[in-house]
Design an enzyme around this catalytic site. Structure first.
Site, mmCIF file in Angstrom:
data_model
loop_
_atom_site.group_PDB
_atom_site.id
_atom_site.type_symbol
_atom_site.label_atom_id
_atom_site.label_comp_id
_atom_site.label_asym_id
_atom_site.label_seq_id
_atom_site.Cartn_x
_atom_site.Cartn_y
_atom_site.Cartn_z
ATOM 1 N N ASP A 31 0.815 -1.061 -0.130
ATOM 2 C CA ASP A 31 -0.143 0.256 -0.162
ATOM 3 C C ASP A 31 0.900 1.208 -0.098
ATOM 4 O OD1 ASP A 31 -1.751 2.119 0.592
ATOM 5 O OD2 ASP A 31 -2.405 1.519 2.302
ATOM 6 N N GLU A 83 30.410 7.018 5.007
ATOM 7 C CA GLU A 83 30.626 5.674 5.456
ATOM 8 C C GLU A 83 30.350 4.781 4.194
ATOM 9 O OE1 GLU A 83 26.845 3.632 7.243
ATOM 10 O OE2 GLU A 83 26.235 5.651 7.590
ATOM 11 N N CYS A 115 26.304 7.128 10.377
ATOM 12 C CA CYS A 115 25.778 8.502 9.921
ATOM 13 C C CYS A 115 26.260 9.673 10.753
ATOM 14 C CB CYS A 115 24.234 8.584 10.011
ATOM 15 S SG CYS A 115 23.496 7.380 9.118
ATOM 16 N N THR A 158 13.763 3.246 2.470
ATOM 17 C CA THR A 158 14.772 4.187 3.296
ATOM 18 C C THR A 158 16.096 4.436 2.619
ATOM 19 O OG1 THR A 158 15.353 2.820 4.853
ATOM 20 C CG2 THR A 158 13.274 3.540 5.240
ATOM 21 N N SER A 208 16.978 -1.108 15.416
ATOM 22 C CA SER A 208 17.858 0.429 15.290
ATOM 23 C C SER A 208 17.018 1.561 15.562
ATOM 24 C CB SER A 208 18.015 0.548 13.533
ATOM 25 O OG SER A 208 17.182 0.582 12.948
ATOM 26 N N HIS A 249 18.342 13.940 12.951
ATOM 27 C CA HIS A 249 19.028 12.712 11.854
ATOM 28 C C HIS A 249 17.790 12.037 11.337
ATOM 29 C CE1 HIS A 249 20.617 9.509 9.535
ATOM 30 N NE2 HIS A 249 20.467 8.797 10.490
ATOM 31 N N LYS A 258 9.021 10.303 15.591
ATOM 32 C CA LYS A 258 9.192 9.353 16.942
ATOM 33 C C LYS A 258 10.257 9.917 17.721
ATOM 34 C CE LYS A 258 8.675 5.128 14.243
ATOM 35 N NZ LYS A 258 7.356 4.387 14.779
ATOM 36 N N ASN A 308 17.542 9.012 2.694
ATOM 37 C CA ASN A 308 18.463 9.116 3.641
ATOM 38 C C ASN A 308 19.899 9.427 3.019
ATOM 39 O OD1 ASN A 308 20.072 8.737 6.214
ATOM 40 N ND2 ASN A 308 19.214 6.670 6.574
ATOM 41 N N SER A 341 24.461 4.672 13.691
ATOM 42 C CA SER A 341 24.374 3.399 14.191
ATOM 43 C C SER A 341 25.729 2.926 14.548
ATOM 44 C CB SER A 341 24.000 2.396 13.043
ATOM 45 O OG SER A 341 22.582 2.906 12.609
HETATM 46 P P1 HMG Z 1 8.853 -2.376 8.004
HETATM 47 O O1 HMG Z 1 8.997 -3.428 9.153
HETATM 48 O O2 HMG Z 1 8.777 -2.682 6.672
HETATM 49 O O3 HMG Z 1 7.697 -1.460 8.309
HETATM 50 O O4 HMG Z 1 10.358 -1.446 7.870
HETATM 51 P P2 HMG Z 1 6.559 -1.319 9.395
HETATM 52 O O5 HMG Z 1 5.936 -2.542 9.492
HETATM 53 O O6 HMG Z 1 7.358 -1.076 10.755
HETATM 54 O O7 HMG Z 1 6.073 -0.005 9.238
HETATM 55 C C1 HMG Z 1 6.342 1.389 8.806
HETATM 56 C C2 HMG Z 1 5.562 2.120 9.274
HETATM 57 O O8 HMG Z 1 4.479 2.339 8.595
HETATM 58 C C3 HMG Z 1 4.902 1.943 10.953
HETATM 59 O O9 HMG Z 1 4.354 3.049 11.382
HETATM 60 C C4 HMG Z 1 3.386 1.224 10.266
HETATM 61 O O10 HMG Z 1 2.176 1.371 11.163
HETATM 62 C C5 HMG Z 1 3.040 2.079 8.968
HETATM 63 P P3 HMG Z 1 4.740 3.369 13.138
HETATM 64 O O11 HMG Z 1 3.879 2.214 13.781
HETATM 65 O O12 HMG Z 1 6.297 3.065 13.190
HETATM 66 O O13 HMG Z 1 4.450 4.555 13.416
HETATM 67 N N1 HMG Z 1 2.173 1.509 7.898
HETATM 68 C C6 HMG Z 1 1.257 2.224 7.498
HETATM 69 N N2 HMG Z 1 0.883 3.497 7.551
HETATM 70 C C7 HMG Z 1 -0.040 3.795 6.465
HETATM 71 N N3 HMG Z 1 -0.686 2.793 5.509
HETATM 72 C C8 HMG Z 1 -0.386 1.482 5.637
HETATM 73 C C9 HMG Z 1 0.834 1.220 6.373
HETATM 74 N N4 HMG Z 1 1.194 0.261 6.759
HETATM 75 C C10 HMG Z 1 2.190 0.258 7.614
HETATM 76 N N5 HMG Z 1 -0.912 0.770 4.828
HETATM 77 C C11 HMG Z 1 11.809 -0.048 8.870
HETATM 78 C C12 HMG Z 1 10.594 -0.346 8.697
HETATM 79 C C13 HMG Z 1 11.920 1.360 9.275
HETATM 80 C C14 HMG Z 1 12.339 -0.821 10.074
HETATM 81 C C15 HMG Z 1 12.845 -0.214 7.597
HETATM 82 O O14 HMG Z 1 12.514 0.538 6.673
HETATM 83 C C16 HMG Z 1 14.458 -0.200 7.857
HETATM 84 O O15 HMG Z 1 14.861 -1.316 8.144
HETATM 85 N N6 HMG Z 1 14.883 0.806 7.416
HETATM 86 C C17 HMG Z 1 16.487 0.843 7.611
HETATM 87 C C18 HMG Z 1 16.890 1.323 9.193
HETATM 88 C C19 HMG Z 1 16.338 2.687 9.676
HETATM 89 O O16 HMG Z 1 16.294 3.546 8.769
HETATM 90 N N7 HMG Z 1 16.743 2.706 10.915
HETATM 91 C C20 HMG Z 1 16.380 4.026 11.475
HETATM 92 C C21 HMG Z 1 17.182 4.145 12.734
HETATM 93 S S1 HMG Z 1 18.939 3.583 12.748
HETATM 94 C C22 HMG Z 1 19.390 5.055 11.917
HETATM 95 O O17 HMG Z 1 18.833 6.221 11.812
HETATM 96 C C23 HMG Z 1 21.102 5.024 11.308
HETATM 97 C C24 HMG Z 1 20.904 4.828 9.983
HETATM 98 O O18 HMG Z 1 20.810 6.015 9.386
HETATM 99 C C25 HMG Z 1 22.283 4.141 9.503
HETATM 100 C C26 HMG Z 1 23.576 5.074 10.029
HETATM 101 O O19 HMG Z 1 23.686 5.421 10.972
HETATM 102 O O20 HMG Z 1 24.556 5.045 9.029
HETATM 103 C C27 HMG Z 1 19.996 3.905 9.296
#
Ligand code: HMG
Length: 420
Positions: A31, A83, A115, A158, A208, A249, A258, A308, A341
């Site tokens: 979706d 990185e 990051c 992302t 994460s 970030h 969040k 990102n 991270s």
């Molecule tokens: P996921 O498991 O596919 O998604 O991956 P989800 O099931 O958690 O859903 C995401 C959100 O969409 C949720 O919202 C759902 O409810 C919503 P929340 O509950 O969290 O508020 N949702 C919907 N909303 C509207 N209509 C719908 C619908 N369905 C679901 N139909 C995840 C999400 C972010 C985990 C994934 O994309 C991922 O692994 N991303 C990469 C990791 C990341 O970005 N982590 C962030 C923190 S770490 C960081 O910032 C460091 C980094 O930049 C690296 C560095 O430091 O170098 C990553």
């Protein structure tokens, strides 16, 4: 008056092509609202292999030099946060020095901690100036990265790519940093990492997010204690509400929401001396939402359309915020949260300069996104599957750089720092 140090100018370079996240969702059978509302994104930059972190960095730095007419002889330090560099030993900073013909009297190196590398670079250069070691010279910080998780993964929506270049000096027209006030928080975790030899990051996505939120609490509390001790904020009123805006970030836009809720929770729970109960939670929810719209949403415009940029994400938020609100923010203190991270984080602050609106209007930020080309998902997948050393070919537009191939293990770049 104490010497001011901070960001004098900021410029951005992004890949020439992008995809629409609605298109990606449909192609993945998801979706579209999950990507646009659930994660908060609209578009995502797609870097071709020729648009590597060094090429993007040089393109952003070339604009920086032009936008402030910087005399290269005045640059004493060039530090790149990345990185996703292009060599295990040779610094992206050296490639940029070569592409832009910077003087040989500069100190050049890269900083790495996921990051957070860009913030490490910003600290190194700011402290070099504040200590007097800079001896009236300026420094450049470039944050440059290609965020890549791979096709059909949870992290796929992302991804993103780009570079942010910043001129750091004792004339901080955009942001005078509150040096010595930052709060830091770090721990040894496997939330996101990229083992040697891998192109794609390995990520424990939901963990994460939790690590990032723990880091918000730790770093913010450290900053708050120092800011109170130095009378930058008043006791009594909610501390975070005394910051005109907060830039986070942004791995994806929803993360900033969040993070902001977590930051407010720190203030409210610390004041109450206990966790929020159900009634307090119900009262806080609409306040947190309103506070996010006022204090944070204005910084998310570019992130929602680029994705990102790892080291550059926080500074993309800052650029977005200043582009939109600099005039209203003149003389006001804003907060910034950097997360890398692994993990390390920092909450810090600064005061927006009186001429920030004029300076940011000369940074060419409007053209950055309008010149991009939207591509379909098939083309994005083709690009994603190209080998990493595939040159882009053709001539880059004026003012931009590209990787053009490797000769005897030496990477070759083409481009021109002049925009006409
Ligand atoms: P996921 O498991 O596919 O998604 O991956 P989800 O099931 O958690 O859903 C995401 C959100 O969409 C949720 O919202 C759902 O409810 C919503 P929340 O509950 O969290 O508020 N949702 C919907 N909303 C509207 N209509 C719908 C619908 N369905 C679901 N139909 C995840 C999400 C972010 C985990 C994934 O994309 C991922 O692994 N991303 C990469 C990791 C990341 O970005 N982590 C962030 C923190 S770490 C960081 O910032 C460091 C980094 O930049 C690296 C560095 O430091 O170098 C990553």
């Amino acid at each position: 008056m104490k010497q001011q140090v901070g960001i004098e100018a900021i410029t951005i370079a992004v890949p020439r092509r992008y995809i629409d996240l609605g298109d990606l969702a449909r192609a993945r059978g998801v979706d579209p609202a999950k990507f646009t509302q659930g994660l908060g994104g609209l578009e995502m930059a797609v870097a071709e292999p020729g648009e590597d972190s060094a090429a993007l960095a040089a393109s952003a730095a070339a604009q920086l030099i032009r936008s402030r007419d910087v005399d290269p002889a005045r640059i004493g330090m060039l530090v790149v946060g990345t990185e996703t560099g292009v060599d295990h030993s040779k610094a992206v900073a050296s490639y940029v020095q070569g592409m832009l013909g910077f003087p040989r009297t500069m100190r050049t190196y890269d900083c790495q901690h996921a990051c957070y590398g860009g913030t490490a670079a910003l600290n190194a250069v700011s402290e070099w100036i504040a200590s007097g070691a800079g001896a009236d010279r300026v420094g450049i910080v470039i944050c440059t990265d290609i965020a890549r998780y791979g096709l059909n993964t949870a992290g796929e929506p992302t991804q993103g790519a780009g570079a942010v270049a910043m001129l750091i000096s004792s004339s901080p027209e955009l942001l005078a940093l509150d040096l010595g006030v930052a709060g830091t928080f770090s721990m040894d975790v496997h939330d996101f990492w990229r083992p040697l030899g891998r192109r794609e990051a390995v990520v424990d996505g939901h963990y994460s997010i939790q690590c990032y939120l723990d880091a918000v609490s730790g770093a913010y509390r450290g900053w708050r204690a120092r800011a109170l001790a130095r009378d930058l904020i008043r006791a009594g009123a909610i501390p975070s509400e005394q910051l005109a805006r907060i830039a986070y970030h942004v791995p994806f836009c929803k993360m900033a929401k969040k993070a902001h809720a977590q930051l407010r929770r720190c203030d409210l729970e610390d004041r109450a001396g206990k966790p929020l109960d159900a009634a307090a939670e119900a009262e806080e929810a609409p306040r947190a939402a309103a506070s996010f719209e006022a204090q944070v949403a204005p910084s998310l415009g570019l992130s929602a359309r680029v994705g990102n940029v790892y080291t550059g994400s926080l500074y993309l938020s800052l650029a977005s915020l200043l582009k939109r609100d600099a005039a209203a923010l003149a003389g006001k203190r804003i907060g910034l949260f950097s997360y890398g991270s692994g993990c390390v984080s920092e909450f810090f602050s600064g005061v927006v300069g009186p001429r920030a609106a004029q300076v940011i209007s000369g940074a060419g930020l409007d053209g950055v996104l309008s010149e991009r080309e939207r591509i379909g998902i098939e083309e994005y997948e083709r690009i994603n599957n190209l080998p990493p050393d595939q040159p882009l070919g053709g001539t880059p537009p004026p003012g931009a750089f590209r990787y053009a191939g490797t000769k005897e293990f030496r990477r070759v770049y083409v481009g021109n720092a002049k925009d006409s």
